[in-house]
Design a protein around this motif. Structure first.
Motif, mmCIF file in Angstrom:
data_model
loop_
_atom_site.group_PDB
_atom_site.id
_atom_site.type_symbol
_atom_site.label_atom_id
_atom_site.label_comp_id
_atom_site.label_asym_id
_atom_site.label_seq_id
_atom_site.Cartn_x
_atom_site.Cartn_y
_atom_site.Cartn_z
ATOM 1 N N GLY A 216 8.434 1.737 -20.943
ATOM 2 C CA GLY A 216 9.691 1.936 -20.234
ATOM 3 C C GLY A 216 9.482 1.903 -18.725
ATOM 4 N N VAL A 217 10.582 1.768 -18.001
ATOM 5 C CA VAL A 217 10.535 1.708 -16.533
ATOM 6 C C VAL A 217 10.405 3.122 -15.973
ATOM 7 C CG1 VAL A 217 11.810 1.062 -14.445
ATOM 8 C CG2 VAL A 217 11.910 -0.405 -16.464
ATOM 9 N N ASP A 218 9.385 3.314 -15.143
ATOM 10 C CA ASP A 218 9.153 4.611 -14.504
ATOM 11 C C ASP A 218 9.739 4.651 -13.101
ATOM 12 O OD1 ASP A 218 7.818 7.250 -14.296
ATOM 13 O OD2 ASP A 218 6.613 6.229 -12.769
ATOM 14 N N ARG A 219 9.689 3.501 -12.415
ATOM 15 C CA ARG A 219 10.115 3.481 -11.006
ATOM 16 C C ARG A 219 10.434 2.049 -10.591
ATOM 17 N NH1 ARG A 219 7.974 7.353 -7.434
ATOM 18 N NH2 ARG A 219 8.687 6.946 -5.339
ATOM 19 N N VAL A 220 11.447 1.897 -9.730
ATOM 20 C CA VAL A 220 11.772 0.607 -9.111
ATOM 21 C C VAL A 220 11.963 0.868 -7.622
ATOM 22 C CG1 VAL A 220 13.397 -1.322 -8.990
ATOM 23 C CG2 VAL A 220 12.915 -0.260 -11.193
ATOM 24 N N GLU B 113 0.824 -1.204 0.000
ATOM 25 C CA GLU B 113 0.000 0.000 0.000
ATOM 26 C C GLU B 113 0.867 1.267 0.000
ATOM 27 O OE1 GLU B 113 -2.734 1.780 3.382
ATOM 28 O OE2 GLU B 113 -3.719 0.058 2.424
ATOM 29 N N GLN B 114 1.919 1.288 0.818
ATOM 30 C CA GLN B 114 2.820 2.445 0.866
ATOM 31 C C GLN B 114 3.534 2.631 -0.472
ATOM 32 O OE1 GLN B 114 5.109 1.079 4.217
ATOM 33 N NE2 GLN B 114 4.165 2.574 5.621
ATOM 34 N N ALA B 115 3.973 1.527 -1.059
ATOM 35 C CA ALA B 115 4.678 1.602 -2.344
ATOM 36 C C ALA B 115 3.771 2.169 -3.429
ATOM 37 C CB ALA B 115 5.197 0.222 -2.742
ATOM 38 N N LEU B 116 2.528 1.699 -3.470
ATOM 39 C CA LEU B 116 1.585 2.220 -4.456
ATOM 40 C C LEU B 116 1.323 3.706 -4.234
ATOM 41 C CD1 LEU B 116 -0.910 -0.772 -4.658
ATOM 42 C CD2 LEU B 116 0.588 0.055 -6.494
ATOM 43 N N ALA B 117 1.259 4.132 -2.975
ATOM 44 C CA ALA B 117 1.038 5.545 -2.661
ATOM 45 C C ALA B 117 2.209 6.405 -3.122
ATOM 46 C CB ALA B 117 0.796 5.734 -1.166
ATOM 47 N N THR B 118 3.431 5.868 -3.086
ATOM 48 C CA THR B 118 4.585 6.628 -3.573
ATOM 49 C C THR B 118 4.619 6.682 -5.094
ATOM 50 O OG1 THR B 118 6.133 4.759 -3.648
ATOM 51 C CG2 THR B 118 5.987 5.972 -1.567
ATOM 52 N N ALA B 119 4.045 5.673 -5.740
ATOM 53 C CA ALA B 119 4.090 5.600 -7.197
ATOM 54 C C ALA B 119 2.990 6.405 -7.870
ATOM 55 C CB ALA B 119 3.994 4.145 -7.649
ATOM 56 N N LEU C 86 15.714 3.338 -14.706
ATOM 57 C CA LEU C 86 14.630 4.230 -15.118
ATOM 58 C C LEU C 86 14.718 4.565 -16.605
ATOM 59 C CD1 LEU C 86 14.511 6.661 -12.069
ATOM 60 C CD2 LEU C 86 13.366 4.456 -12.396
ATOM 61 N N GLY C 87 13.561 4.518 -17.256
ATOM 62 C CA GLY C 87 13.489 4.821 -18.689
ATOM 63 C C GLY C 87 13.890 3.667 -19.583
ATOM 64 N N ARG C 88 14.407 2.613 -19.003
ATOM 65 C CA ARG C 88 14.847 1.455 -19.800
ATOM 66 C C ARG C 88 13.656 0.699 -20.360
ATOM 67 N NH1 ARG C 88 19.606 2.352 -21.203
ATOM 68 N NH2 ARG C 88 20.923 3.062 -19.540
ATOM 69 N N HIS C 89 13.863 0.146 -21.553
ATOM 70 C CA HIS C 89 12.892 -0.720 -22.198
ATOM 71 C C HIS C 89 13.480 -2.126 -22.262
ATOM 72 C CE1 HIS C 89 11.406 3.214 -23.428
ATOM 73 N NE2 HIS C 89 10.247 2.623 -23.634
ATOM 74 N N LEU C 90 12.653 -3.083 -22.598
ATOM 75 C CA LEU C 90 13.122 -4.462 -22.702
ATOM 76 C C LEU C 90 13.872 -4.639 -24.013
ATOM 77 C CD1 LEU C 90 13.278 -7.229 -21.465
ATOM 78 C CD2 LEU C 90 11.071 -7.772 -22.473
ATOM 79 N N ASP C 91 15.182 -4.571 -23.910
ATOM 80 C CA ASP C 91 16.046 -4.809 -25.066
ATOM 81 C C ASP C 91 17.344 -5.425 -24.563
ATOM 82 O OD1 ASP C 91 17.580 -2.687 -23.998
ATOM 83 O OD2 ASP C 91 16.732 -1.222 -25.384
ATOM 84 N N ARG C 92 18.261 -5.682 -25.446
ATOM 85 C CA ARG C 92 19.490 -6.372 -25.037
ATOM 86 C C ARG C 92 20.378 -5.514 -24.131
ATOM 87 N NH1 ARG C 92 23.989 -5.902 -28.758
ATOM 88 N NH2 ARG C 92 24.516 -8.031 -28.156
ATOM 89 N N ASP C 93 20.172 -4.196 -24.136
ATOM 90 C CA ASP C 93 20.964 -3.328 -23.267
ATOM 91 C C ASP C 93 20.507 -3.355 -21.809
ATOM 92 O OD1 ASP C 93 22.756 -2.489 -25.179
ATOM 93 O OD2 ASP C 93 21.535 -0.781 -25.788
#
Length: 171
Positions: free
Chosen positions: A98-102, A23-29, A124-131
């Motif tokens: 892309g990744v917004d938050r971890v 719940e706390q994590a969702l509230a931060t996101a 952050l900002g990464r997409h699913l690719d080989r990098d």
């Protein structure tokens, strides 16, 4: 009495280190103005195979629960083993995939293996690719390579699941 207190301290130290509740994590996101909807999916064998292939991660999770925000972002929670102990993370995916938050919610390994925010921010900002891999666009964590590998794999898994579930109606 001293033996009981020692046992209590040892037992307490052995429990998971919970840093944030779900719940706390969702509230931060998600800001308060964003409506968040819990969605549940049951992957078909084909969807599971596609997500495993796309991510390069071996997993068997057929039930996927995610939290979709009215702003187009989606949060996923993943629990996995780092070295010998579990870790739970939240990965938030942007509308463009892309990744917004971890965020790390629970980490049971020694604190020496806990990544710094600066390390997490490189996802952050990464997409699913080989990098999206250690020693490519993601620097390894000195002395904690298993933590880095676990976090990158969790991120790859979430992004693959997000891609596979695009356009699928939740149950």
């Amino acid at each position: 009495m001293k033996g009981f207190l020692l046992l209590l301290l040892v037992t307490t130290a052995a429990h998971a280190r919970v840093l944030l509740t779900q719940e706390q994590a969702l509230a931060t996101a998600f800001p308060a103005a964003v409506k968040v909807t819990r969605q549940k999916f049951f992957l078909t064998p084909e969807q599971l195979a596609a997500a495993r292939s796309e991510s390069g991660v071996d997993f068997d999770d057929r039930l996927v629960v995610r939290y979709a925000g009215s702003d187009g972002r989606v949060a996923y929670f993943d629990t996995h083993r780092v070295r010998t102990e579990p870790e739970t993370v939240m990965v938030v995916v942007m509308p463009d995939g892309g990744v917004d938050r971890v965020e790390i919610l629970a980490f049971n390994e020694p604190t020496d293996y806990f990544p710094k925010r600066r390390w997490l921010d490189q996802l952050l900002g990464r997409h699913l690719d080989r990098d999206l891999a250690l020693n490519r666009a993601v620097r390894p964590i000195s002395g904690a390579s298993l933590t880095g590998r676990a976090l990158v794999n969790a991120t790859r898994k979430v992004l693959a699941l997000h891609h596979v579930l695009a356009g699928v109606t939740p149950r």
